[in-house]
Design a protein around this motif. Structure first.
Motif, mmCIF file in Angstrom:
data_model
loop_
_atom_site.group_PDB
_atom_site.id
_atom_site.type_symbol
_atom_site.label_atom_id
_atom_site.label_comp_id
_atom_site.label_asym_id
_atom_site.label_seq_id
_atom_site.Cartn_x
_atom_site.Cartn_y
_atom_site.Cartn_z
ATOM 1 N N ARG A 175 3.262 1.908 -1.768
ATOM 2 C CA ARG A 175 3.729 2.291 -3.110
ATOM 3 C C ARG A 175 2.945 3.458 -3.671
ATOM 4 N N THR A 176 1.681 3.601 -3.274
ATOM 5 C CA THR A 176 0.833 4.663 -3.828
ATOM 6 C C THR A 176 0.381 5.670 -2.774
ATOM 7 N N ARG A 177 0.349 5.266 -1.501
ATOM 8 C CA ARG A 177 -0.135 6.167 -0.462
ATOM 9 C C ARG A 177 0.806 6.135 0.727
ATOM 10 N N ARG A 231 0.829 -1.209 0.000
ATOM 11 C CA ARG A 231 0.000 0.000 0.000
ATOM 12 C C ARG A 231 0.866 1.264 0.000
#
Length: 329
Positions: free
Chosen positions: A116-118, A114
């Motif tokens: 990686r994007t947030r 998670r």
């Protein structure tokens, strides 16, 4: 018999063979062998009052329970006492803690995915790190305690086995401890020590359990070495994969702890849940040489007796017309 030799009535029950007990039109009754005595009156009735009766077929089988002598029972008392209970509890706790550690590592890997994007909240990261480190630390401590307890159980179990054979253990406790606790060496010698314990048993289940455990033990050691080597990786992706592989290594360690508990209880004559396993004697079942119930073969002049035939049979003229009984073997 197919037919009653006295009244010539059918002896087969009209109910289905596989009917449940509440739907059967007959019941099994256990009586003493031989004919009951006619004389005695109430004394005979009082003597037979305690005859057991069963509403269905008894389900006892060929269970051969050997009675151990007092000497072997005295030697067997110690390994099945406090030391054995501590070994069982330590192995069970080790399996639980390694399972928690595997779940903690898997949760950390999901957080990395998670991330990686947030961005991840700091309290969640702190909780994940604390859970991973605490579970790993307590799992390692309990694994060491379980190893020491299992070593004590192994020393005592070998003493009992060799004492039952009027021999002394050829391996000293120091040799057993060094073979079980030194890294790399302990991948080979524990399997040898356990194989010597079950070598004289006729039941193959203990030997099969030891072989399965030995294979899993060596595999777990190789997985542990690979997990430690993976921690030396420097790339970010390799470290993330190392987290997932560490979760796999913890799961393997939990499985090895369960297998160790299974082997210990199998050698003690119990199953994985700790229930005592009854001894069974297997016999060869073959078909009888002759059929138990032969078909009825009536004679060519077989008749059914009636009251009129019985009266005529009493007279001299009706002697030739006396009915012939049909008897089935």
């Amino acid at each position: 018999m197919h037919w009653c030799p006295r009244c010539r009535g059918v002896l087969l029950s009209p109910g289905p063979i596989d009917a449940p007990p509440e739907r059967r039109n007959y019941r099994w009754v256990a009586r003493r062998p031989g004919r009951p005595e006619r004389s005695g009156g109430s004394q005979n009735v009082r003597r037979n009052a305690g005859t057991p009766r069963y509403s269905e077929i008894p389900r006892w089988g060929l269970q051969d329970r050997s009675v151990p002598d007092s000497e072997s029972e005295r030697h067997r008392a110690r390994p099945l006492s406090t030391l054995t209970r501590w070994t069982h509890s330590a192995l069970f706790a080790t399996a639980v803690l390694f399972g928690v550690a595997a779940l903690a590592e898997a949760g950390r890997y999901l957080i990395l995915l998670r991330n990686r994007t947030r961005l991840i909240e700091p309290p969640l990261l702190w909780f994940s790190d604390a859970l991973v480190n605490t579970a790993a630390l307590f799992a390692l401590i309990m694994a060491l305690v379980a190893a020491v307890a299992t070593l004590g159980w192994l020393i005592e179990a070998r003493r009992v086995v060799f004492a039952a054979a009027d021999r002394s253990d050829p391996r000293s406790p120091r040799m057993l401890a060094l073979g079980c606790l030194i890294p790399v060496v302990n991948l080979i010698w524990p399997g040898v020590f356990l194989s010597e314990v079950v070598s004289g048993r006729t039941d193959p289940r203990a030997r099969i359990a030891v072989r399965i455990w030995w294979t899993a033990w060596v595999f777990g050691g190789l997985v542990t070495v690979a997990a430690l080597y993976w921690r030396t990786a420097e790339s970010l992706q390799a470290k993330a994969d190392g987290v997932l592989f560490t979760a796999f290594a913890d799961a393997v360690a939990a499985g090895v702890a369960v297998l160790t508990l299974w082997v210990v209880r199998t050698i003690e004559g119990r199953d994985l849940r700790g229930r005592s396993r009854l001894a069974r004697r297997w016999v060869i079942a073959v078909d009888p040489a002759t059929p138990l119930i032969e078909p009825v073969h009536p004679g060519p002049t077989a008749t059914v007796s009636t009251a009129a035939d019985a009266d005529s049979a009493d007279s001299p003229d009706g002697a030739d017309r006396a009915p012939q009984e049909v008897v089935a073997k």
